[in-house]
Design a protein around this motif. Structure first.
Motif, PDB file in Angstrom:
ATOM      1  N   ALA A 108       0.986  -1.234   0.038  1.00 16.90           N
ATOM      2  CA  ALA A 108      -0.119   0.005  -0.070  1.00 16.90           C
ATOM      3  C   ALA A 108       0.816   1.347   0.002  1.00 16.90           C
ATOM      4  CB  ALA A 108      -0.925   0.109   1.187  1.00 16.90           C
ATOM      5  N   CYS A 109       1.943   1.266   0.783  1.00 18.99           N
ATOM      6  CA  CYS A 109       3.007   2.294   0.803  1.00 18.99           C
ATOM      7  C   CYS A 109       3.466   2.559  -0.395  1.00 18.99           C
ATOM      8  CB  CYS A 109       3.817   2.111   1.912  1.00 18.99           C
ATOM      9  SG  CYS A 109       5.034   3.427   2.159  1.00 18.99           S
ATOM     10  N   VAL A 110       4.003   1.760  -1.207  1.00 17.31           N
ATOM     11  CA  VAL A 110       4.678   2.204  -2.297  1.00 17.31           C
ATOM     12  C   VAL A 110       3.828   2.454  -3.676  1.00 17.31           C
ATOM     13  CG1 VAL A 110       6.650   0.599  -1.893  1.00 17.31           C
ATOM     14  CG2 VAL A 110       4.762  -0.637  -3.068  1.00 17.31           C
ATOM     15  N   THR A 111       2.496   1.731  -3.481  1.00 14.47           N
ATOM     16  CA  THR A 111       1.663   2.068  -4.460  1.00 14.47           C
ATOM     17  C   THR A 111       1.192   3.704  -4.338  1.00 14.47           C
ATOM     18  OG1 THR A 111       0.636  -0.171  -4.421  1.00 14.47           O
ATOM     19  CG2 THR A 111      -0.835   1.914  -5.441  1.00 14.47           C
ATOM     20  N   ASN A 112       1.014   4.157  -2.924  1.00 16.73           N
ATOM     21  CA  ASN A 112       0.688   5.599  -2.776  1.00 16.73           C
ATOM     22  C   ASN A 112       1.945   6.295  -3.305  1.00 16.73           C
ATOM     23  OD1 ASN A 112      -1.970   5.079  -2.014  1.00 16.73           O
ATOM     24  ND2 ASN A 112      -1.524   5.225   0.265  1.00 16.73           N
ATOM     25  N   GLN A 113       2.983   6.008  -2.919  1.00 11.67           N
ATOM     26  CA  GLN A 113       4.417   6.701  -3.321  1.00 11.67           C
ATOM     27  C   GLN A 113       4.455   6.788  -4.590  1.00 11.67           C
ATOM     28  OE1 GLN A 113       5.024   7.869  -0.106  1.00 11.67           O
ATOM     29  NE2 GLN A 113       7.137   7.875  -0.728  1.00 11.67           N
ATOM     30  N   ALA A 114       4.108   5.701  -5.351  1.00 12.12           N
ATOM     31  CA  ALA A 114       4.159   5.787  -7.020  1.00 12.12           C
ATOM     32  C   ALA A 114       3.092   6.808  -7.608  1.00 12.12           C
ATOM     33  CB  ALA A 114       3.898   4.391  -7.751  1.00 12.12           C
ATOM     34  N   LEU A 115       2.059   6.877  -6.927  1.00 16.22           N
ATOM     35  CA  LEU A 115       0.868   7.502  -7.227  1.00 16.22           C
ATOM     36  C   LEU A 115       0.886   8.984  -6.875  1.00 16.22           C
ATOM     37  CD1 LEU A 115      -2.155   4.896  -6.839  1.00 16.22           C
ATOM     38  CD2 LEU A 115      -1.084   5.867  -9.010  1.00 16.22           C
ATOM     39  N   GLY A 116       1.835   9.195  -6.002  1.00 18.92           N
ATOM     40  CA  GLY A 116       2.052  10.636  -5.410  1.00 18.92           C
ATOM     41  C   GLY A 116       1.028  10.947  -4.477  1.00 18.92           C
ATOM     42  N   VAL A 117       0.187   9.806  -3.763  1.00 15.07           N
ATOM     43  CA  VAL A 117      -0.668  10.028  -2.779  1.00 15.07           C
ATOM     44  C   VAL A 117       0.074  10.446  -1.417  1.00 15.07           C
ATOM     45  CG1 VAL A 117      -2.743   8.967  -1.339  1.00 15.07           C
ATOM     46  CG2 VAL A 117      -2.209   8.647  -4.086  1.00 15.07           C
ATOM     47  N   GLU A 118      -0.408  11.561  -0.667  1.00 13.35           N
ATOM     48  CA  GLU A 118       0.025  11.859   0.657  1.00 13.35           C
ATOM     49  C   GLU A 118      -1.147  11.549   1.502  1.00 13.35           C
ATOM     50  OE1 GLU A 118       3.365  12.380   1.736  1.00 13.35           O
ATOM     51  OE2 GLU A 118       3.982  12.411  -0.546  1.00 13.35           O
ATOM     52  N   VAL A 119      -0.765  10.820   2.513  1.00 21.79           N
ATOM     53  CA  VAL A 119      -1.888  10.576   3.686  1.00 21.79           C
ATOM     54  C   VAL A 119      -1.826  11.826   4.519  1.00 21.79           C
ATOM     55  CG1 VAL A 119      -2.615   8.952   5.486  1.00 21.79           C
ATOM     56  CG2 VAL A 119      -1.489   8.164   3.553  1.00 21.79           C
ATOM     57  N   PRO A 120      -2.794  12.693   4.431  1.00 25.55           N
ATOM     58  CA  PRO A 120      -2.797  13.528   5.602  1.00 25.55           C
ATOM     59  C   PRO A 120      -2.585  13.135   7.145  1.00 25.55           C
ATOM     60  CG  PRO A 120      -5.091  13.697   4.216  1.00 25.55           C
ATOM     61  CD  PRO A 120      -4.305  12.371   3.844  1.00 25.55           C
ATOM     62  N   ALA A 121      -2.070  13.958   7.840  1.00 22.44           N
ATOM     63  CA  ALA A 121      -1.438  13.655   9.396  1.00 22.44           C
ATOM     64  C   ALA A 121      -2.649  13.203  10.163  1.00 22.44           C
ATOM     65  CB  ALA A 121      -0.630  14.830   9.847  1.00 22.44           C
ATOM     66  N   ASP A 122      -3.908  13.652   9.859  1.00 26.27           N
ATOM     67  CA  ASP A 122      -4.906  13.328  10.655  1.00 26.27           C
ATOM     68  C   ASP A 122      -5.808  12.266  10.200  1.00 26.27           C
ATOM     69  OD1 ASP A 122      -6.062  14.666   8.541  1.00 26.27           O
ATOM     70  OD2 ASP A 122      -7.498  15.769   9.392  1.00 26.27           O
ATOM     71  N   LYS A 123      -5.284  11.620   9.123  1.00 26.23           N
ATOM     72  CA  LYS A 123      -5.721  10.383   8.573  1.00 26.23           C
ATOM     73  C   LYS A 123      -4.842   9.182   8.828  1.00 26.23           C
ATOM     74  CE  LYS A 123      -9.289  12.934   7.493  1.00 26.23           C
ATOM     75  NZ  LYS A 123     -10.695  12.736   7.947  1.00 26.23           N
ATOM     76  N   GLU A 124      -3.675   9.614   9.494  1.00 25.32           N
ATOM     77  CA  GLU A 124      -2.760   8.293   9.491  1.00 25.32           C
ATOM     78  C   GLU A 124      -3.245   7.080  10.091  1.00 25.32           C
ATOM     79  OE1 GLU A 124       0.504   9.815  11.159  1.00 25.32           O
ATOM     80  OE2 GLU A 124       1.153  11.012   9.472  1.00 25.32           O
ATOM     81  N   ALA A 125      -4.191   7.141  11.077  1.00 25.99           N
ATOM     82  CA  ALA A 125      -4.845   6.044  11.980  1.00 25.99           C
ATOM     83  C   ALA A 125      -5.561   5.161  10.704  1.00 25.99           C
ATOM     84  CB  ALA A 125      -5.307   6.555  13.320  1.00 25.99           C
ATOM     85  N   VAL A 127      -4.874   4.551   7.782  1.00 25.13           N
ATOM     86  CA  VAL A 127      -4.235   3.706   6.864  1.00 25.13           C
ATOM     87  C   VAL A 127      -3.301   2.802   7.459  1.00 25.13           C
ATOM     88  CG1 VAL A 127      -2.346   4.248   5.141  1.00 25.13           C
ATOM     89  CG2 VAL A 127      -4.223   5.949   5.431  1.00 25.13           C
ATOM     90  N   GLY A 128      -3.377   1.731   6.729  1.00 25.69           N
ATOM     91  CA  GLY A 128      -2.646   0.475   7.435  1.00 25.69           C
ATOM     92  C   GLY A 128      -1.055   0.779   7.733  1.00 25.69           C
ATOM     93  N   TYR A 129      -0.540   1.607   7.050  1.00 29.08           N
ATOM     94  CA  TYR A 129       0.866   1.508   7.102  1.00 29.08           C
ATOM     95  C   TYR A 129       1.099   3.116   7.842  1.00 29.08           C
ATOM     96  CZ  TYR A 129       0.703   4.917   3.175  1.00 29.08           C
ATOM     97  OH  TYR A 129       0.600   5.974   2.052  1.00 29.08           O
ATOM     98  N   GLY A 130       0.202   3.919   8.031  1.00 28.98           N
ATOM     99  CA  GLY A 130       0.460   4.878   8.789  1.00 28.98           C
ATOM    100  C   GLY A 130       1.183   6.044   7.846  1.00 28.98           C
ATOM    101  N   ARG A 131       2.586   5.983   7.907  1.00 32.02           N
ATOM    102  CA  ARG A 131       3.252   6.898   7.092  1.00 32.02           C
ATOM    103  C   ARG A 131       4.584   6.121   6.392  1.00 32.02           C
ATOM    104  NH1 ARG A 131       4.193   9.981  11.981  1.00 32.02           N
ATOM    105  NH2 ARG A 131       6.345   9.490  11.691  1.00 32.02           N
ATOM    106  N   ALA A 132       5.248   6.654   5.537  1.00 30.94           N
ATOM    107  CA  ALA A 132       6.033   5.856   4.857  1.00 30.94           C
ATOM    108  C   ALA A 132       7.456   5.651   5.587  1.00 30.94           C
ATOM    109  CB  ALA A 132       6.398   6.553   3.246  1.00 30.94           C
ATOM    110  N   ASP A 133       7.620   6.730   6.458  1.00 28.32           N
ATOM    111  CA  ASP A 133       8.912   6.516   7.277  1.00 28.32           C
ATOM    112  C   ASP A 133       8.836   5.628   8.106  1.00 28.32           C
ATOM    113  OD1 ASP A 133       6.816   8.382   8.620  1.00 28.32           O
ATOM    114  OD2 ASP A 133       8.604   8.989   9.887  1.00 28.32           O
ATOM    115  N   LYS A 134       7.469   5.465   8.479  1.00 30.72           N
ATOM    116  CA  LYS A 134       7.464   4.072   9.539  1.00 30.72           C
ATOM    117  C   LYS A 134       7.398   2.857   8.930  1.00 30.72           C
ATOM    118  CE  LYS A 134       4.144   6.464  12.932  1.00 30.72           C
ATOM    119  NZ  LYS A 134       2.786   6.379  13.446  1.00 30.72           N
ATOM    120  N   VAL A 135       7.103   2.511   7.460  1.00 29.62           N
ATOM    121  CA  VAL A 135       7.443   1.524   6.885  1.00 29.62           C
ATOM    122  C   VAL A 135       8.979   1.199   6.711  1.00 29.62           C
ATOM    123  CG1 VAL A 135       7.131   0.476   4.655  1.00 29.62           C
ATOM    124  CG2 VAL A 135       5.148   1.555   5.894  1.00 29.62           C
TER     125      VAL A 135
END
Length: 211
Positions: A108-125, A127-135
């Motif tokens: 999920a993380c790499v797909t979002n990275q490829a699509l340029g999708v940024e998870v808003p900070a208030d929506k991290e909970a 998303v299964g991976y939270g943030r890319a740096d956590k992965v």
């Protein structure tokens, strides 16, 4: 019961992961190459995988799709290859953990990275991976204690996780951390990985020559 192992694939797809796994397993298999526009969408193939995607395998009357599931299935179907800890082995837990961490949060993380999708900070909970740096931090931690995810023991989890890392570094969806590069260099030098790459690259070359 039909023991034939059939591999439905295209060399320019995630099927390259399964090809490597099949070469690690070392059992005879028949590869059926499909194209995206036609043969993947036929009624015959949609009866195997209604998603109309590869890879898939059939074996002993069983259909398995999804790369992580196929890798896990093959490791258990052919235990003589030694690619999965036994059910009563304490390493079975970490084996499952990292195999499916890559199938879930990493994918999920790499797909979002490829699509340029940024998870808003208030929506991290949400998303299964939270943030890319956590992965990235979780993978660094997993690979910091040995040559492989299970320490000094290579397993099917390395085939799947390693493939995800190799592709992600190549396409820039995960950073080229030194521990990742060393890990991928180690994995890609395995004889089975080399054989798999040569087989798939030869199919790609043949496709280009025929165009």
């Amino acid at each position: 019961m039909n023991d034939e192992l059939v591999f439905y694939m295209n060399p320019q797809s995630r099927a390259r992961i399964v090809r490597w796994m099949l070469e690690e397993v070392g059992q005879p298999y028949r590869a059926e190459q499909l194209d995206y526009r036609n043969s993947m969408k036929t009624p015959e193939y949609l009866a195997i995988n209604p998603m109309g995607k590869v890879p898939a395998i059939t074996h002993r009357g069983v259909v398995v799709t999804e790369c992580a599931a196929i890798c896990a299935y093959l490791a258990d179907a052919f235990p003589q290859a030694g690619l999965a800890p036994a059910l009563n082995d304490p390493q079975r837990g970490p084996y499952y953990r990292w195999m499916f961490f890559a199938a879930g949060p990493v994918e999920a993380c790499v797909t979002n990275q490829a699509l340029g999708v940024e998870v808003p900070a208030d929506k991290e909970a949400m998303v299964g991976y939270g943030r890319a740096d956590k992965v990235v931090a979780a993978l660094e931690h997993a690979l910091s204690t040995g040559d492989y995810l299970l320490g000094d023991r290579f397993s099917a989890a390395d085939v799947y996780v390693g493939s995800q890392l190799g592709w992600s570094m190549m396409f820039g969806t995960l950073p080229k951390k030194p521990v990742f590069e060393r890990y991928w260099e180690r994995l890609s030098a395995r004889p089975a990985a080399i054989r798999a790459k040569e087989l798939d690259d030869a199919l790609i070359a043949a496709q280009k020559a025929g165009n």
